[in-house]
Every structure is written in C-alpha cells, then in structure tokens.
Design an enzyme around this catalytic site. Structure first.
Site, short mmCIF file in Angstrom:
data_model
loop_
_atom_site.label_atom_id
_atom_site.label_comp_id
_atom_site.label_asym_id
_atom_site.label_seq_id
_atom_site.Cartn_x
_atom_site.Cartn_y
_atom_site.Cartn_z
CE LYS A 178 -2.41 -0.80 3.73
NZ LYS A 178 -1.77 -2.06 4.14
NE ARG A 192 -6.59 1.76 11.64
CZ ARG A 192 -5.57 1.15 11.06
NH1 ARG A 192 -5.72 -0.08 10.59
NH2 ARG A 192 -4.40 1.74 10.95
NE ARG A 208 8.47 -6.24 5.49
CZ ARG A 208 7.35 -5.55 5.69
NH1 ARG A 208 6.79 -4.91 4.68
NH2 ARG A 208 6.81 -5.47 6.89
NE ARG A 212 8.24 -3.62 11.36
CZ ARG A 212 7.05 -3.13 11.01
NH1 ARG A 212 6.98 -2.21 10.07
NH2 ARG A 212 5.95 -3.56 11.57
NE ARG A 230 2.15 -7.07 11.08
CZ ARG A 230 3.35 -6.88 10.53
NH1 ARG A 230 4.40 -7.59 10.95
NH2 ARG A 230 3.53 -6.00 9.59
#
Length: 223
Positions: free
Chosen positions: A18, A93, A132, A166, A177
């Site tokens: 996004k 949301r 990542r 992260r 998530r």
C-alpha cells in the site's frame, strides 16, 4: 479540494504494498496520501481546535474518537496541497467509520470514488514480510529471496554492513496480523462493494504491473 477530486481508499494487509503504491499514485496523479497518524501529530503540533482535543485524549491514555479524527481530516482536506485528490491510509477501519466518512464527504459535495483492495495470498505474504530487512545506516530495504545486496552483508546504496530486521517481521506474527486484518476489513470490503466503488487488484505481481492497474482505475475515476 474540488468536489470532483478523487478520494481513494487503499485496502490491503501489512506488506501488500500500500505504501509503495500510494507514493507512486502521488507521483503519477498529484494525489496526497493522508495517514491518520501523521494528521493527528500535525494537528496536535499546529494546535488546531481538533488537535487540542486529540492531545488531551492521548495524554489521558485514551483512543482518539472518530469525531475528532473526522474533524482533523476535514481541516486537512481544506488545505491547498490536496486539491488534486487524496489517498486515505489507516481510515476508515470499520464500516461505522466508513459511514461517518461518507457523511463528511457529502457535506463537501464529495464521495469515495474508489476503494481499492490489494488482494494477496496469505502464505506468500508470510514469506514476503518475514524475509524483509534493512540497512541500519541508510534504511535501504532488502529481502532474503527477492532482493539481496550485490555483496552479501554490504548495502548497495551506502556500503553499510549493519543490517536489521523488525522484531515483528516473523512468520508467526505476520500470520496473526493477517488474521486480524481479514477480520477487521471484511466488513469494509462488503460496505464498499455495496456502494459500487470496490475495485480488486491482484497484488502478488510485480510492482510496475500493479502500478499500471492502479493507474487505469485512478485515471478512470479522475476523468
């Protein structure tokens, strides 16, 4: 912001792209990405009426209400830099927030022109996100499978050798998530589908192809 300027909502789970695609839409169409968090911080910093209310709520350790968020969004949409249209990030949301947003936009003679859902394969997303890592020095992004530095452990951009991940970019956290995203966003998908403004894009392809698909949609609603 003109009444015919596009109001876009990008939907998609963490890692769907996004942020990347929003930046490209800004470049391609002059749109402005509006993040709820960024708008709140800016309003608090500027000391606007809505910002003062938000600051008091946050200092009390409470969640900022939808009314305050909408007031901040209304203020932001009156600023000249968003004249060509906006991309909403992080709001709405829930379908209740979506209905409230519709009310705000209607007061300005506007409406959501497209809610674009970036559709992804969950298991592929687990691999995409959990692989990542970034250069700690300059922030350049890499991936275990899709984008390795030319020299192992050395940043292509700045030559740094300190790479970081992260803590929440691991398979288990990513699955949680994704589960939370689907539970939270399913009502929004239905809401915008019912309004006739939902667009679905396969976001598992390469970035350039997705950019073209988004550009076709945005070009159509901007015409």
């Amino acid at each position: 912001m003109a009444s015919n300027s596009p109001v876009l909502i990008l939907l998609g789970p963490p890692g769907a792209g996004k942020g990347t695609q929003a930046r490209m839409l800004e470049e391609d169409f002059g749109l402005v990405q509006l993040s709820t968090g960024d708008m709140l911080r800016a309003a608090v910093s500027a000391g606007t009426e809505a910002g003062k209310k938000a600051k008091a709520v946050m200092e009390a350790g409470q969640l900022v209400s939808d009314d305050i968020v909408l007031a901040i969004l209304k203020d932001r949409m009156s600023q000249p830099d968003v004249a060509k249209g906006i991309i909403l990030d992080g709001f709405p949301r829930t379908d209740g927030q979506a209905a409230a947003l519709d009310g705000l936009l209607a007061g300005n003679g506007q409406k959501v022109t497209a809610a674009i859902s970036l559709e992804v394969d969950d298991e592929a997303m687990v691999g995409r996100v959990s692989g990542r890592y970034t250069c700690a020095k300059c922030g350049e992004g890499y991936h275990d499978e899709f984008k390795l530095p030319a020299v192992s452990g050395v940043c292509d951009k700045c030559g740094g050798t300190d790479m970081k991940r992260r803590a929440d970019d691991n398979a288990e956290t990513v699955r949680e998530r994704l589960k939370a995203y689907h539970a939270q966003t399913a009502p929004l998908i239905a809401y915008y589908d019912g309004k006739g403004v939902l667009q679905r894009i396969d976001a598992m392809g390469n970035i350039a192809d997705i950019r073209v698909k988004l550009g076709t949609i945005v070009g159509g609603v901007s015409a």
